[in-house]
Design a protein around this motif. Structure first.
Motif, PDB file in Angstrom:
ATOM      1  N   MET A   1      24.141  30.706 103.910  1.00  0.00           N
ATOM      2  CA  MET A   1      25.118  30.562 102.833  1.00  0.00           C
ATOM      3  C   MET A   1      26.526  30.419 103.390  1.00  0.00           C
ATOM      4  N   SER A   2      26.860  31.202 104.439  1.00  0.00           N
ATOM      5  CA  SER A   2      28.206  31.137 105.008  1.00  0.00           C
ATOM      6  C   SER A   2      28.491  29.759 105.578  1.00  0.00           C
TER       7      SER A   2
ATOM      8  N   THR B   1      28.200  46.542  90.927  1.00  0.00           N
ATOM      9  CA  THR B   1      28.799  45.681  91.954  1.00  0.00           C
ATOM     10  C   THR B   1      28.396  44.215  91.814  1.00  0.00           C
ATOM     11  N   SER B   2      27.404  43.915  90.956  1.00  0.00           N
ATOM     12  CA  SER B   2      27.027  42.511  90.763  1.00  0.00           C
ATOM     13  C   SER B   2      27.930  41.810  89.748  1.00  0.00           C
ATOM     14  N   GLN B   3      28.695  42.577  88.959  1.00  0.00           N
ATOM     15  CA  GLN B   3      29.600  41.966  87.992  1.00  0.00           C
ATOM     16  C   GLN B   3      30.739  41.258  88.711  1.00  0.00           C
ATOM     17  N   TRP B   4      31.119  40.107  88.199  1.00  0.00           N
ATOM     18  CA  TRP B   4      32.088  39.252  88.882  1.00  0.00           C
ATOM     19  C   TRP B   4      33.470  39.873  88.941  1.00  0.00           C
ATOM     20  N   SER B   5      33.733  40.869  88.118  1.00  0.00           N
ATOM     21  CA  SER B   5      35.019  41.551  88.162  1.00  0.00           C
ATOM     22  C   SER B   5      35.080  42.589  89.276  1.00  0.00           C
ATOM     23  N   HIS B   6      33.952  42.864  89.916  1.00  0.00           N
ATOM     24  CA  HIS B   6      33.904  43.850  90.995  1.00  0.00           C
ATOM     25  C   HIS B   6      34.240  43.159  92.317  1.00  0.00           C
ATOM     26  N   THR B   7      35.093  43.786  93.099  1.00  0.00           N
ATOM     27  CA  THR B   7      35.543  43.158  94.349  1.00  0.00           C
ATOM     28  C   THR B   7      34.420  42.964  95.355  1.00  0.00           C
ATOM     29  N   SER B   8      33.308  43.725  95.217  1.00  0.00           N
ATOM     30  CA  SER B   8      32.196  43.582  96.159  1.00  0.00           C
ATOM     31  C   SER B   8      31.215  42.495  95.756  1.00  0.00           C
TER      32      SER B   8
ATOM     33  N   LEU C   1      30.468  33.104  93.857  1.00  0.00           N
ATOM     34  CA  LEU C   1      30.132  31.777  94.376  1.00  0.00           C
ATOM     35  C   LEU C   1      28.718  31.745  94.932  1.00  0.00           C
ATOM     36  N   GLY C   2      28.365  32.772  95.678  1.00  0.00           N
ATOM     37  CA  GLY C   2      27.015  32.826  96.227  1.00  0.00           C
ATOM     38  C   GLY C   2      25.977  32.926  95.142  1.00  0.00           C
TER      39      GLY C   2
ATOM     40  N   ILE D   1      26.218  31.867  91.976  1.00  0.00           N
ATOM     41  CA  ILE D   1      26.118  30.598  91.244  1.00  0.00           C
ATOM     42  C   ILE D   1      25.379  29.559  92.077  1.00  0.00           C
ATOM     43  N   HIS D   2      25.735  29.472  93.365  1.00  0.00           N
ATOM     44  CA  HIS D   2      25.063  28.501  94.235  1.00  0.00           C
ATOM     45  C   HIS D   2      23.566  28.787  94.322  1.00  0.00           C
ATOM     46  N   ALA D   3      23.186  30.058  94.411  1.00  0.00           N
ATOM     47  CA  ALA D   3      21.766  30.414  94.491  1.00  0.00           C
ATOM     48  C   ALA D   3      21.007  29.958  93.255  1.00  0.00           C
ATOM     49  N   LYS D   4      21.605  30.111  92.081  1.00  0.00           N
ATOM     50  CA  LYS D   4      20.924  29.705  90.847  1.00  0.00           C
ATOM     51  C   LYS D   4      20.918  28.193  90.685  1.00  0.00           C
ATOM     52  N   GLN D   5      21.895  27.509  91.249  1.00  0.00           N
ATOM     53  CA  GLN D   5      21.832  26.048  91.273  1.00  0.00           C
ATOM     54  C   GLN D   5      20.568  25.585  91.992  1.00  0.00           C
ATOM     55  N   GLU D   6      20.264  26.237  93.098  1.00  0.00           N
ATOM     56  CA  GLU D   6      19.085  25.863  93.864  1.00  0.00           C
ATOM     57  C   GLU D   6      17.794  26.271  93.148  1.00  0.00           C
ATOM     58  N   VAL D   7      17.834  27.390  92.439  1.00  0.00           N
ATOM     59  CA  VAL D   7      16.664  27.799  91.644  1.00  0.00           C
ATOM     60  C   VAL D   7      16.345  26.731  90.601  1.00  0.00           C
ATOM     61  N   LEU D   8      17.360  26.251  89.901  1.00  0.00           N
ATOM     62  CA  LEU D   8      17.123  25.241  88.870  1.00  0.00           C
ATOM     63  C   LEU D   8      16.695  23.912  89.486  1.00  0.00           C
ATOM     64  N   ARG D   9      17.303  23.542  90.605  1.00  0.00           N
ATOM     65  CA  ARG D   9      16.899  22.285  91.262  1.00  0.00           C
ATOM     66  C   ARG D   9      15.428  22.307  91.635  1.00  0.00           C
ATOM     67  N   ALA D  10      14.965  23.469  92.114  1.00  0.00           N
ATOM     68  CA  ALA D  10      13.563  23.586  92.518  1.00  0.00           C
ATOM     69  C   ALA D  10      12.611  23.546  91.328  1.00  0.00           C
ATOM     70  N   ILE D  11      13.136  23.764  90.127  1.00  0.00           N
ATOM     71  CA  ILE D  11      12.287  23.770  88.933  1.00  0.00           C
ATOM     72  C   ILE D  11      12.326  22.436  88.203  1.00  0.00           C
TER      73      ILE D  11
END
Length: 332
Positions: A1-2, A164-171, A175-176, A178-188
């Protein structure tokens, strides 16, 4: 991902884009010469494109859901005197009746004269109000469809964030994620989603997220401070069009308003406006709508009144429930 993000960073570091907020009116902007607040731009029809489903205006409509026939990988070799394998469309037909929506407003001649004396065209202002109310309801119903998990194929296509998974949390790593789910949908579905939609809270979380700001700005120094990035920049990084649902609404006249799109975000594959164009969903519409008319009623008031009408006919429908992903409770 990096490595992916590093490559993308090289492409967007020197881009400059105007923020969406710079192109939109302020909340509660007063209409010049008007008597009402102004609704912000609506995005429902951009996420669920209008499709003509009742060309004869009868409100009886037919729409289609899609199959996976285009993704078939099967033997297609033909021997001497061999036969071709038979293929067909995996489309299913569904029948539906479009729903009529409408509002009206009354105008008394004395009211019209009093408004004219103050430089207000009361007919135009009331026509704007009823049209905006019907359009706001259409936006709210589109938001309801897209923020309801049962409209998606399975739990693979939605998540409720916390901690910590909420986008308002600094941790968090929006982007990662959203990108991961883009690939999930592409594979489907064989296509990457082409639209990222955001509620205002989700949009602010992305623009202000320290990791995204640092990623785009290449770090912050005293001479080069980190500043919020534009959503167009986020779209450039992810290769999607970004739409923000800014509409607010109340369920009662004068009631407390709330964001129509709640605290949610989503990815969608949005195709064209044709019935057969692949897309998550559509807004089925009818010929002849929306329509406006004015009728006189001599039985009301001392001088009779005019009644303004604004009507629309539509129904939102899901055509490919695997072509989307939904995040709920995006911020704390």
């Amino acid at each position: 991902m990096s490595n992916i993000l590093s490559t993308l960073k090289d492409k967007v570091t020197f881009q400059k884009a105007t923020a969406l907020s710079d192109l939109q009116p302020l909340n509660n902007a007063f209409l010049p010469g008007g008597v009402a607040y102004k609704q912000l731009p609506l995005i429902g029809d951009q996420l669920l494109p209008p499709v003509s489903a009742s060309p004869d205006g009868t409100l009886k409509a037919t729409y289609f859901t899609f199959g996976k026939e285009a993704l078939l990988n099967a033997s297609d070799e033909i021997g001497m005197y061999g036969e071709h394998r038979r293929a067909d469309l995996g489309i299913s037909q569904a029948n539906i009746t479009l729903v009529k929506h409408g509002m009206s407003a009354w105008i008394d001649p004395d009211e019209r004269s009093a408004a004219a004396a103050m430089g207000i065209n009361i007919d135009d202002e009331k026509a704007k109000v009823i049209r905006t109310q019907v359009e706001t309801r259409r936006e709210a119903l589109a938001a309801t469809l897209l923020t309801t998990t049962s409209n998606y194929a399975s739990s693979t296509h939605y998540a409720t964030l916390s901690g910590t998974s909420q986008w308002s949390h600094t941790s968090s790593d929006p982007l990662g994620a959203i990108h991961a789910k883009q690939e999930v949908l592409r594979a489907i579905i064989g296509q990457r989603p082409n639209v990222l939609w955001l509620s205002p809270t989700a949009a602010n979380a992305l623009r202000l997220h320290p990791n995204i700001v640092k990623y785009v700005n290449g770090g912050a120094t005293k001479g080069d401070p980190a500043v919020p990035i534009s959503l167009e920049m986020v779209g450039s990084i992810l290769g999607v069009r970004v739409l923000v649902g800014e509409a607010i609404a109340a369920t009662t006249p004068g009631g407390t308003v709330a964001d129509v799109w709640n605290d949610c975000a989503g990815l969608l594959y949005v195709g064209g406006t044709g019935m057969y164009d692949i897309k998550f969903g559509c807004t089925l519409v009818s010929s002849g709508y929306p329509l406006q008319r004015t009728e006189a009623d001599p039985h009301k008031g001392s001088k009779g009144i005019d009644i303004l009408y604004y009507d629309d006919a539509y129904t939102h429908a899901v055509q490919l429930n695997t072509a989307g992903y939904l995040w709920s409770d995006v911020t704390a």
